[in-house]
Write a protein that holds these residues in place. Structure first.
Motif, PDB file in Angstrom:
ATOM      1  N   GLN A 176      44.202  40.264  47.943  1.00 26.16           N
ATOM      2  CA  GLN A 176      43.145  40.758  46.868  1.00 26.16           C
ATOM      3  C   GLN A 176      43.134  40.271  46.073  1.00 26.16           C
ATOM      4  OE1 GLN A 176      42.292  45.229  47.722  1.00 26.16           O
ATOM      5  NE2 GLN A 176      41.293  44.322  49.980  1.00 26.16           N
ATOM      6  N   PHE A 177      44.451  40.662  45.148  1.00 27.05           N
ATOM      7  CA  PHE A 177      44.254  40.051  44.246  1.00 27.05           C
ATOM      8  C   PHE A 177      44.185  38.886  43.814  1.00 27.05           C
ATOM      9  CE2 PHE A 177      47.909  38.356  39.910  1.00 27.05           C
ATOM     10  CZ  PHE A 177      46.927  39.567  39.414  1.00 27.05           C
TER      11      PHE A 177
ATOM     12  N   ARG B 131      42.621  36.680  45.287  1.00 28.96           N
ATOM     13  CA  ARG B 131      40.817  36.096  45.646  1.00 28.96           C
ATOM     14  C   ARG B 131      40.536  36.350  43.784  1.00 28.96           C
ATOM     15  NH1 ARG B 131      37.936  32.876  46.549  1.00 28.96           N
ATOM     16  NH2 ARG B 131      38.827  32.658  48.651  1.00 28.96           N
ATOM     17  N   TRP B 132      40.747  37.000  43.403  1.00 30.79           N
ATOM     18  CA  TRP B 132      40.181  38.064  42.676  1.00 30.79           C
ATOM     19  C   TRP B 132      41.133  36.680  41.106  1.00 30.79           C
ATOM     20  CZ3 TRP B 132      42.559  40.220  37.711  1.00 30.79           C
ATOM     21  CH2 TRP B 132      41.089  40.496  36.486  1.00 30.79           C
TER      22      TRP B 132
END
Length: 107
Positions: free
Chosen positions: A60-61, A63-64
């Motif tokens: 998720q990081f 993706r960010w």
């Protein structure tokens, strides 16, 4: 004026960051290998799900911080590469710190 962290705390912080990175790298590698072995039924495998939960914050990081042009299916590989570079940087930092304070204090 802030006082610098004592040498032991600095070593603890570097070692903790290195450990977190290693656990995340191993979770992503384990997830990839188990995905190859389990095939289409990987989402029903409990161990795959556990490894996915461990690696999810790092994916998720990724993706960010990556542009939207990076496909979602490539995110675990990009996360692995980012974590690999972080691991190298932290390892160099630990070696540098240990050489600075003395190798005997890093054991």
């Amino acid at each position: 004026m802030a006082t610098p962290l004592p040498q032991a705390y600095m070593l603890l912080m570097i070692s903790a960051l290195k450990l977190i990175t290693e656990v995340a790298l191993l979770a992503l590698v384990g997830q990839w290998i188990l995905g190859l072995l389990a095939g289409q039924r990987k989402q029903h495998n409990v161990f795959y799900q556990v490894l996915e939960i461990i690696g999810r914050p790092f994916v998720q990081f990724t993706r960010w911080v990556t542009p939207r042009v990076v496909l979602d299916r490539h995110l675990p590989l990009v996360a692995f590469l980012i974590l690999g570079f972080v691991w190298l940087a932290v390892t160099v930092a630990k070696i540098s710190h240990c050489l600075k304070v003395g190798v005997s204090l890093c054991q």
